[in-house]
Design a protein around this motif. Structure first.
Motif, mmCIF file in Angstrom:
data_model
loop_
_atom_site.group_PDB
_atom_site.id
_atom_site.type_symbol
_atom_site.label_atom_id
_atom_site.label_comp_id
_atom_site.label_asym_id
_atom_site.label_seq_id
_atom_site.Cartn_x
_atom_site.Cartn_y
_atom_site.Cartn_z
ATOM 1 N N SER A 161 -5.344 14.830 -0.888
ATOM 2 C CA SER A 161 -4.189 15.186 -1.710
ATOM 3 C C SER A 161 -3.272 14.004 -1.991
ATOM 4 O O SER A 161 -2.497 14.049 -2.942
ATOM 5 N N SER A 162 -3.359 12.943 -1.181
ATOM 6 C CA SER A 162 -2.590 11.734 -1.495
ATOM 7 C C SER A 162 -3.248 10.522 -0.852
ATOM 8 O O SER A 162 -3.904 10.634 0.192
ATOM 9 N N CYS A 163 -3.080 9.380 -1.507
ATOM 10 C CA CYS A 163 -3.646 8.118 -1.026
ATOM 11 C C CYS A 163 -2.750 6.988 -1.508
ATOM 12 O O CYS A 163 -2.579 6.805 -2.711
ATOM 13 N N GLU A 164 -2.160 6.270 -0.572
ATOM 14 C CA GLU A 164 -1.295 5.126 -0.889
ATOM 15 C C GLU A 164 -1.769 3.935 -0.083
ATOM 16 O O GLU A 164 -2.150 4.089 1.077
ATOM 17 N N VAL A 165 -1.745 2.740 -0.689
ATOM 18 C CA VAL A 165 -2.128 1.515 0.003
ATOM 19 C C VAL A 165 -1.078 0.445 -0.254
ATOM 20 O O VAL A 165 -0.637 0.258 -1.391
ATOM 21 N N ASP A 166 -0.681 -0.236 0.791
ATOM 22 C CA ASP A 166 0.183 -1.416 0.729
ATOM 23 C C ASP A 166 -0.647 -2.568 1.290
ATOM 24 O O ASP A 166 -0.744 -2.741 2.508
ATOM 25 N N ALA A 167 -1.298 -3.322 0.402
ATOM 26 C CA ALA A 167 -2.312 -4.313 0.780
ATOM 27 C C ALA A 167 -1.691 -5.646 1.188
ATOM 28 O O ALA A 167 -1.641 -6.601 0.409
ATOM 29 N N ARG A 168 -1.247 -5.686 2.436
ATOM 30 C CA ARG A 168 -0.680 -6.914 3.011
ATOM 31 C C ARG A 168 -0.598 -6.728 4.523
ATOM 32 O O ARG A 168 -0.651 -5.583 5.008
ATOM 33 N N GLU A 169 -0.504 -7.844 5.244
ATOM 34 C CA GLU A 169 -0.304 -7.732 6.688
ATOM 35 C C GLU A 169 1.008 -7.000 6.936
ATOM 36 O O GLU A 169 2.028 -7.293 6.308
ATOM 37 N N GLY A 170 0.963 -6.011 7.815
ATOM 38 C CA GLY A 170 2.124 -5.169 8.075
ATOM 39 C C GLY A 170 2.170 -3.947 7.170
ATOM 40 O O GLY A 170 2.891 -3.004 7.447
ATOM 41 N N GLY A 171 1.399 -3.974 6.082
ATOM 42 C CA GLY A 171 1.276 -2.816 5.200
ATOM 43 C C GLY A 171 0.246 -1.871 5.785
ATOM 44 O O GLY A 171 0.045 -1.812 7.003
ATOM 45 N N GLY A 172 -0.462 -1.173 4.927
ATOM 46 C CA GLY A 172 -1.503 -0.269 5.409
ATOM 47 C C GLY A 172 -1.823 0.785 4.388
ATOM 48 O O GLY A 172 -1.622 0.592 3.194
ATOM 49 N N TYR A 173 -2.327 1.921 4.864
ATOM 50 C CA TYR A 173 -2.574 3.039 3.970
ATOM 51 C C TYR A 173 -2.082 4.324 4.611
ATOM 52 O O TYR A 173 -1.891 4.414 5.816
ATOM 53 N N ARG A 174 -1.877 5.310 3.752
ATOM 54 C CA ARG A 174 -1.476 6.654 4.192
ATOM 55 C C ARG A 174 -2.258 7.655 3.358
ATOM 56 O O ARG A 174 -2.292 7.557 2.136
ATOM 57 N N LEU A 175 -2.904 8.576 4.042
ATOM 58 C CA LEU A 175 -3.722 9.610 3.403
ATOM 59 C C LEU A 175 -3.276 10.989 3.855
ATOM 60 O O LEU A 175 -2.883 11.157 5.012
ATOM 61 N N SER A 176 -3.371 11.958 2.975
ATOM 62 C CA SER A 176 -3.244 13.377 3.327
ATOM 63 C C SER A 176 -4.516 14.047 2.848
ATOM 64 O O SER A 176 -4.941 13.832 1.705
ATOM 65 N N PHE A 177 -5.122 14.868 3.715
ATOM 66 C CA PHE A 177 -6.404 15.471 3.375
ATOM 67 C C PHE A 177 -6.620 16.729 4.194
ATOM 68 O O PHE A 177 -5.924 16.972 5.171
ATOM 69 N N GLY A 178 -7.602 17.504 3.780
ATOM 70 C CA GLY A 178 -7.953 18.705 4.522
ATOM 71 C C GLY A 178 -8.768 19.649 3.680
ATOM 72 O O GLY A 178 -9.164 19.322 2.552
ATOM 73 N N PRO A 179 -9.017 20.834 4.225
ATOM 74 C CA PRO A 179 -9.817 21.819 3.497
ATOM 75 C C PRO A 179 -9.147 22.191 2.163
ATOM 76 O O PRO A 179 -7.924 22.195 2.047
ATOM 77 N N ARG A 180 -10.003 22.493 1.195
ATOM 78 C CA ARG A 180 -9.500 22.950 -0.100
ATOM 79 C C ARG A 180 -8.840 24.317 0.073
ATOM 80 O O ARG A 180 -9.203 25.038 0.974
ATOM 81 N N PRO A 181 -7.878 24.738 -0.704
ATOM 82 C CA PRO A 181 -7.416 24.070 -1.906
ATOM 83 C C PRO A 181 -6.287 23.065 -1.676
ATOM 84 O O PRO A 181 -6.105 22.145 -2.457
ATOM 85 N N GLU A 182 -5.487 23.213 -0.606
ATOM 86 C CA GLU A 182 -4.318 22.371 -0.451
ATOM 87 C C GLU A 182 -4.671 20.907 -0.149
ATOM 88 O O GLU A 182 -4.090 19.999 -0.718
ATOM 89 N N GLY A 183 -5.542 20.682 0.823
ATOM 90 C CA GLY A 183 -5.922 19.324 1.178
ATOM 91 C C GLY A 183 -4.836 18.547 1.886
ATOM 92 O O GLY A 183 -4.731 17.327 1.736
ATOM 93 N N ASP A 184 -4.022 19.240 2.687
ATOM 94 C CA ASP A 184 -2.937 18.537 3.360
ATOM 95 C C ASP A 184 -2.815 18.895 4.845
ATOM 96 O O ASP A 184 -1.757 18.733 5.446
ATOM 97 N N ALA A 185 -3.885 19.347 5.466
ATOM 98 C CA ALA A 185 -3.846 19.747 6.875
ATOM 99 C C ALA A 185 -3.760 18.541 7.811
ATOM 100 O O ALA A 185 -3.312 18.674 8.946
ATOM 101 N N TYR A 186 -4.176 17.372 7.331
ATOM 102 C CA TYR A 186 -4.209 16.174 8.175
ATOM 103 C C TYR A 186 -3.582 15.000 7.446
ATOM 104 O O TYR A 186 -3.605 14.929 6.216
ATOM 105 N N THR A 187 -3.018 14.085 8.233
ATOM 106 C CA THR A 187 -2.556 12.812 7.691
ATOM 107 C C THR A 187 -3.174 11.694 8.503
ATOM 108 O O THR A 187 -3.453 11.856 9.699
ATOM 109 N N GLU A 188 -3.393 10.592 7.834
ATOM 110 C CA GLU A 188 -3.848 9.393 8.520
ATOM 111 C C GLU A 188 -2.980 8.248 8.032
ATOM 112 O O GLU A 188 -2.870 8.026 6.823
#
Length: 150
Positions: A45-72
């Motif tokens: 449901s979401s994917c963001e990347v900050d491509a630099r040292e100290g940055g990173g990524y953030r994801l939200s995902f999960g079973p359909r339809p919402e896709g937001d049961a988990y974050t990484e």
């Protein structure tokens, strides 16, 4: 008092693509979202990347339809372009909260790139097996994404 040792696993794949393309798959949101969730019954449901040292990524995902049961959330603690990433990862959801450290090496080889992934700091055998399967799917997803982008 004895504590259980933290667990580690290693995976590797060789891709018929130059290291720059494999690196981009990890550091560009538009490419990361293509491979990071290969299960068709789940949704990213979401994917963001900050491509630099100290940055990173953030994801939200999960079973359909919402896709937001988990974050990484991953922080790039080492960011050596087209060579090495070290990510400190926190995966949280309905039934889990797991920290790990992932080291990703991008090694040029004849005809492509060998990617070596080490995941360490896992708390239990069940967790290691779930994450190993998930990472295997992801590495296969990178192969599919690289093939589609060729």
């Amino acid at each position: 008092m004895t504590t259980a040792p933290l667990l580690t696993f290693d995976l590797d794949r060789t891709y018929p693509a130059p290291p720059e393309r494999v690196w981009a798959a990890w550091t560009r949101a538009d490419l990361l979202e293509r491979w990071v969730l290969p299960d068709p019954d789940w949704r990213l449901s979401s994917c963001e990347v900050d491509a630099r040292e100290g940055g990173g990524y953030r994801l939200s995902f999960g079973p359909r339809p919402e896709g937001d049961a988990y974050t990484e959330k991953a922080t790039f603690s080492v960011f050596e372009p087209v060579r090495r990433l070290v990510l400190d990862v926190l995966t949280e959801g309905e039934d889990m909260a797991e920290r790990s450290r992932c080291t990703v090496l991008f090694l040029p080889v004849e005809g492509g790139t060998r990617l070596e992934l080490t995941v360490e700091g896992l708390s239990g055998v069940t967790t290691i097996e779930h994450l190993r399967v998930g990472w295997q799917w992801c590495l296969d997803g990178i192969a599919a994404q690289l093939g589609a982008a060729a």
